[in-house]
Design a protein around this motif. Structure first.
Motif, PDB file in Angstrom:
ATOM      1  N   GLN A  97       0.836  -1.195   0.000  1.00 18.29           N
ATOM      2  CA  GLN A  97       0.000   0.000   0.000  1.00 18.29           C
ATOM      3  C   GLN A  97       0.876   1.253   0.000  1.00 18.29           C
ATOM      4  OE1 GLN A  97      -2.683  -0.179   3.338  1.00 18.29           O
ATOM      5  NE2 GLN A  97      -3.596  -2.107   2.711  1.00 18.29           N
ATOM      6  N   PRO A  98       1.683   1.450  -1.041  1.00 22.10           N
ATOM      7  CA  PRO A  98       2.597   2.602  -1.049  1.00 22.10           C
ATOM      8  C   PRO A  98       1.836   3.920  -1.081  1.00 22.10           C
ATOM      9  CG  PRO A  98       2.562   1.515  -3.188  1.00 22.10           C
ATOM     10  CD  PRO A  98       1.802   0.626  -2.258  1.00 22.10           C
ATOM     11  N   VAL A  99       2.421   4.919  -0.415  1.00 21.08           N
ATOM     12  CA  VAL A  99       1.848   6.259  -0.357  1.00 21.08           C
ATOM     13  C   VAL A  99       2.914   7.256  -0.814  1.00 21.08           C
ATOM     14  CG1 VAL A  99       0.831   8.033   1.117  1.00 21.08           C
ATOM     15  CG2 VAL A  99       0.322   5.629   1.542  1.00 21.08           C
ATOM     16  N   LYS A 126      -0.862   5.489  -9.139  1.00 20.11           N
ATOM     17  CA  LYS A 126       0.062   4.784 -10.033  1.00 20.11           C
ATOM     18  C   LYS A 126       0.887   3.763  -9.271  1.00 20.11           C
ATOM     19  CE  LYS A 126       2.474   7.485 -12.691  1.00 20.11           C
ATOM     20  NZ  LYS A 126       3.255   8.704 -13.080  1.00 20.11           N
ATOM     21  N   ALA A 127       1.361   4.154  -8.078  1.00 16.97           N
ATOM     22  CA  ALA A 127       2.193   3.242  -7.283  1.00 16.97           C
ATOM     23  C   ALA A 127       1.428   2.005  -6.853  1.00 16.97           C
ATOM     24  CB  ALA A 127       2.735   3.969  -6.055  1.00 16.97           C
ATOM     25  N   ASN A 128       0.094   2.113  -6.783  1.00 19.71           N
ATOM     26  CA  ASN A 128      -0.737   0.973  -6.386  1.00 19.71           C
ATOM     27  C   ASN A 128      -1.326   0.240  -7.579  1.00 19.71           C
ATOM     28  OD1 ASN A 128      -1.301   0.822  -3.204  1.00 19.71           O
ATOM     29  ND2 ASN A 128      -0.978   2.970  -3.788  1.00 19.71           N
ATOM     30  N   GLY A 129      -0.769   0.476  -8.760  1.00 16.61           N
ATOM     31  CA  GLY A 129      -1.165  -0.284  -9.937  1.00 16.61           C
ATOM     32  C   GLY A 129      -2.408   0.199 -10.633  1.00 16.61           C
ATOM     33  N   GLN A 130      -2.894   1.391 -10.299  1.00 14.23           N
ATOM     34  CA  GLN A 130      -4.096   1.906 -10.941  1.00 14.23           C
ATOM     35  C   GLN A 130      -3.744   2.670 -12.221  1.00 14.23           C
ATOM     36  OE1 GLN A 130      -7.103   1.237 -10.088  1.00 14.23           O
ATOM     37  NE2 GLN A 130      -6.971   0.536  -7.977  1.00 14.23           N
ATOM     38  N   GLU A 131      -4.583   2.518 -13.250  1.00 23.46           N
ATOM     39  CA  GLU A 131      -4.464   3.365 -14.429  1.00 23.46           C
ATOM     40  C   GLU A 131      -5.004   4.733 -14.045  1.00 23.46           C
ATOM     41  OE1 GLU A 131      -4.761   5.567 -17.703  1.00 23.46           O
ATOM     42  OE2 GLU A 131      -6.671   4.929 -16.842  1.00 23.46           O
ATOM     43  N   PRO A 132      -4.207   5.815 -14.179  1.00 25.62           N
ATOM     44  CA  PRO A 132      -4.578   7.101 -13.572  1.00 25.62           C
ATOM     45  C   PRO A 132      -5.937   7.644 -14.013  1.00 25.62           C
ATOM     46  CG  PRO A 132      -2.290   7.140 -14.258  1.00 25.62           C
ATOM     47  CD  PRO A 132      -2.860   5.873 -14.778  1.00 25.62           C
ATOM     48  N   ALA A 175      -8.544   6.113 -15.301  1.00 29.73           N
ATOM     49  CA  ALA A 175      -9.659   5.268 -14.857  1.00 29.73           C
ATOM     50  C   ALA A 175      -9.922   5.452 -13.366  1.00 29.73           C
ATOM     51  CB  ALA A 175      -9.359   3.808 -15.181  1.00 29.73           C
ATOM     52  N   TRP A 176      -8.830   5.488 -12.561  1.00 29.20           N
ATOM     53  CA  TRP A 176      -9.048   5.643 -11.116  1.00 29.20           C
ATOM     54  C   TRP A 176      -9.579   7.038 -10.793  1.00 29.20           C
ATOM     55  CZ3 TRP A 176      -7.120   8.948  -7.393  1.00 29.20           C
ATOM     56  CH2 TRP A 176      -7.491   8.645  -6.079  1.00 29.20           C
ATOM     57  N   LEU A 177      -9.066   8.070 -11.442  1.00 32.43           N
ATOM     58  CA  LEU A 177      -9.560   9.422 -11.195  1.00 32.43           C
ATOM     59  C   LEU A 177     -11.047   9.514 -11.533  1.00 32.43           C
ATOM     60  CD1 LEU A 177      -6.613  11.564 -12.585  1.00 32.43           C
ATOM     61  CD2 LEU A 177      -7.448  11.582 -10.225  1.00 32.43           C
ATOM     62  N   ARG A 178     -11.451   8.961 -12.649  1.00 34.86           N
ATOM     63  CA  ARG A 178     -12.871   9.006 -13.016  1.00 34.86           C
ATOM     64  C   ARG A 178     -13.713   8.230 -12.010  1.00 34.86           C
ATOM     65  NH1 ARG A 178     -15.519   7.775 -19.001  1.00 34.86           N
ATOM     66  NH2 ARG A 178     -17.692   8.031 -18.357  1.00 34.86           N
ATOM     67  N   HIS A 179     -13.217   7.065 -11.611  1.00 29.00           N
ATOM     68  CA  HIS A 179     -13.911   6.251 -10.610  1.00 29.00           C
ATOM     69  C   HIS A 179     -14.108   7.036  -9.316  1.00 29.00           C
ATOM     70  CE1 HIS A 179     -14.846   2.616  -8.229  1.00 29.00           C
ATOM     71  NE2 HIS A 179     -14.017   3.113  -7.331  1.00 29.00           N
ATOM     72  N   ALA A 180     -13.041   7.710  -8.859  1.00 24.81           N
ATOM     73  CA  ALA A 180     -13.122   8.461  -7.597  1.00 24.81           C
ATOM     74  C   ALA A 180     -13.988   9.708  -7.744  1.00 24.81           C
ATOM     75  CB  ALA A 180     -11.717   8.833  -7.129  1.00 24.81           C
ATOM     76  N   LEU A 181     -13.843  10.432  -8.857  1.00 28.79           N
ATOM     77  CA  LEU A 181     -14.600  11.672  -9.039  1.00 28.79           C
ATOM     78  C   LEU A 181     -16.093  11.411  -9.180  1.00 28.79           C
ATOM     79  CD1 LEU A 181     -12.159  13.473 -11.507  1.00 28.79           C
ATOM     80  CD2 LEU A 181     -12.621  14.122  -9.133  1.00 28.79           C
ATOM     81  N   GLU A 182     -16.462  10.264  -9.694  1.00 29.22           N
ATOM     82  CA  GLU A 182     -17.880   9.908  -9.800  1.00 29.22           C
ATOM     83  C   GLU A 182     -18.496   9.604  -8.435  1.00 29.22           C
ATOM     84  OE1 GLU A 182     -17.943   7.889 -14.287  1.00 29.22           O
ATOM     85  OE2 GLU A 182     -17.732   6.629 -12.481  1.00 29.22           O
ATOM     86  N   ASN A 226      -7.599   0.037  -2.050  1.00 33.76           N
ATOM     87  CA  ASN A 226      -8.854  -0.637  -1.732  1.00 33.76           C
ATOM     88  C   ASN A 226      -9.727  -0.833  -2.961  1.00 33.76           C
ATOM     89  OD1 ASN A 226      -8.294  -0.914   0.995  1.00 33.76           O
ATOM     90  ND2 ASN A 226      -9.228   1.054   1.542  1.00 33.76           N
ATOM     91  N   CYS A 227      -9.343  -0.281  -4.084  1.00 33.63           N
ATOM     92  CA  CYS A 227     -10.077  -0.444  -5.337  1.00 33.63           C
ATOM     93  C   CYS A 227      -9.389  -1.540  -6.160  1.00 33.63           C
ATOM     94  CB  CYS A 227     -10.097   0.828  -6.150  1.00 33.63           C
ATOM     95  SG  CYS A 227     -10.889   2.229  -5.347  1.00 33.63           S
ATOM     96  N   SER A 228     -10.184  -2.459  -6.703  1.00 33.87           N
ATOM     97  CA  SER A 228      -9.596  -3.361  -7.683  1.00 33.87           C
ATOM     98  C   SER A 228      -9.205  -2.531  -8.889  1.00 33.87           C
ATOM     99  CB  SER A 228     -10.607  -4.436  -8.078  1.00 33.87           C
ATOM    100  OG  SER A 228     -11.784  -3.842  -8.576  1.00 33.87           O
TER     101      SER A 228
END
Length: 510
Positions: free
Chosen positions: A274-276, A470-476, A478-485, A503-505
């Motif tokens: 879980q890198p930060v 990015k450090a947690n393997g998320q495509e930026p 896609a994750w930003l849209r997921h979070a902003l929604e 915590n997101c797949s």
């Protein structure tokens, strides 16, 4: 100039003093010449030399970098024996295209007139050859039209009722989560300044001024603050935190000139899975900044030797580590100014430091316990050898030249440098922080400066969430849209925790 009197004194004592003074002036002049020679050599190396610290034998001549496409496209001609030919890297095996990309099958069949065999029978498909070709669909822009029905009663005077619509991240704004996610991705992942994104939209007939785009960026950053608070809590629970800082220029800083330097601080840590990575903007480089950012932290802190971290390292429960990569670079500089073709004292130090790194490579896949045991068995003798060489050599060199500066750096930081062997989970250098801050440095080359402190603070917040994702393997994107929604509906700690990148797949771009 060395001052020499026209007539020498007859007094032997005065003559001796005069000779000593002249020798001192000669030594001072020679030292100045040597320092200037080293500075000139390092400047030439910085401007025209290799940027890596590898050996020259392993490098391709620099001019070949400017002829990459031509070297592949043009046929190789006969070259005279005396000409130097740049070694060509053999072509590697092509990597397959990602399996999760959508695929459209295009079936290619023989035309009807070729399906009849020479013997008169009809040919049948007995197999197939498959090849894949990447296709990119240009950015599509469309409008989501929200129609809210209004209901009223015809039999009474009760007020009409309007249907609700989902809460929006920026109320009464034309920006959807997908637009905001694309805006943040182009700026904080791809390093595209806002005025260029403004032109991208303009090519599609959409006129949105950069001032509006900047306002959207700042508003998005504020909505991410609850996630950033949870990320900092996770960071402060780390066993080791890496810290670094770099310059940033803010034009409209109150009570400061536009040319004043401000600072972007970065801290990275967290559990291995879980890198930060957190950024923080400040006008100051003083020691109060890292002390504030890591208030209440207990554990190891990896930094360079900047004195601004001294107050943090002096706090109870905080153990400071030194960076071997910084120590090594000092000796690399000393090696660069040595006479060509000759080995010197810098090579001795580099050889021992490289042994330490070789041991780390060998222990890379070991668990913490075995790595600690391996360091005690193999690294401690090398450290002892290097320390003995350092103590012996320090008195034989001047602190003004490149080698003397390298040895002084090593000596003054030795207690922090040797501590990494205390535990198997401790890092040997601060490269994690330097890798974390590199995207900001690359982006800065494009947008050069921030306009206001609010913009710089927003950039720190958004670089934090993007780099952590990015450090947690998320495509930026896609994750930003997921979070902003989902951020507009989040109201509890559990809601925000569910949006943290670990915590997101992995979210795929749609």
């Amino acid at each position: 100039m060395i001052s020499v009197p026209e007539t020498l004194p007859d007094d032997p004592i005065l003559l001796k003093q005069l000779l000593l003074s002249a020798n001192a002036q000669v030594a001072k002049r020679d030292g100045q010449i040597e320092r200037l020679r080293e500075q000139n050599a390092l400047l030439i190396q910085c401007l025209f030399g290799r940027k890596s610290e590898q050996t020259a034998d392993a490098q391709t001549p620099q001019l070949a970098l400017f002829n990459e496409a031509e070297s592949v496209a043009e046929p190789v001609e006969d070259v005279a024996e005396e000409e130097i030919v740049a070694p060509t890297k053999p072509r590697g095996k092509r990597k397959p295209l990602p399996a999760d990309l959508p695929r459209i099958e295009v079936i290619h069949e023989l035309p009807e007139h070729e399906l009849t065999c020479v013997c008169g029978c009809r040919k049948h498909a007995i197999g197939e050859e498959v090849s894949e070709q990447l296709e990119i669909v240009p950015m599509q822009i469309r409008v989501i039209k929200h129609v809210r029905k209004v209901y009223g009663c015809r039999d009474c005077e009760s007020p009409p009722v309007t249907a609700d619509k989902p809460a929006q991240l920026i109320e009464k704004s034309m920006a959807s989560p997908s637009v905001l996610a694309m805006l943040l991705t182009t700026k904080y992942v791809d390093g595209l300044p806002l005025h260029r994104f403004e032109k991208v939209l303009g090519r599609h007939g959409v006129d949105i001024p950069r001032q509006t785009l900047a306002r959207w960026v700042i508003q998005c950053a504020a909505h991410f603050q609850p996630l950033l608070n949870l990320m900092r809590d996770s960071l402060l629970s780390s066993r080791v935190i890496h810290c670094d800082e770099t310059r940033v220029q803010v034009l409209k800083e109150p009570d400061r000139t536009p040319g004043s330097q401000s600072w972007m601080w970065v801290q990275t840590g967290g559990p291995p899975d879980q890198p930060v990575i957190l950024f923080d903007y400040s006008t100051s480089r003083a020691q109060e900044v890292p002390t504030r950012l890591l208030d209440g932290y207990r554990g190891y802190v990896m930094t360079d030797d900047y004195a601004g971290y001294n107050a943090l390292g002096a706090q109870a429960g905080v153990e400071r580590l030194g960076c071997w990569a910084h120590a090594r670079r000092k000796f690399v500089d000393a090696q660069k100014v040595q006479p060509k073709g000759k080995t010197g004292r810098a090579d001795i130090a580099l050889n021992l430091i490289n042994k330490l790194y070789g041991i780390e490579r060998d222990l890379k896949n070991s668990d913490d316990e075995n790595r600690k045991a391996g360091r005690h068995e193999r690294s401690l003798p090398v450290l002892a050898q290097l320390k003995s060489w350092m103590e012996k050599t320090q008195s034989q060199v001047t602190a003004q030249n490149a080698l003397g500066k390298a040895i002084c750096y090593l000596a003054s930081n030795w207690n922090k440098l040797e501590r990494y062997v205390e535990e198997g989970y401790l890092p040997i250098d601060n490269n994690a922080a330097e890798r974390a801050i590199r995207p900001f440095v690359i982006g800065r080359k494009n947008w050069l400066f921030s306009d206001t402190p609010k913009g710089a603070t927003a950039s720190a917040q958004l670089y934090s969430v993007v780099e952590t994702a990015k450090a947690n393997g998320q495509e930026p994107y896609a994750w930003l849209r997921h979070a902003l929604e989902r951020l507009p509906q989040a109201s509890s700690v559990e809601d925000y925790e569910a949006l943290l990148p670990w915590n997101c797949s992995p979210v795929s771009p749609s």
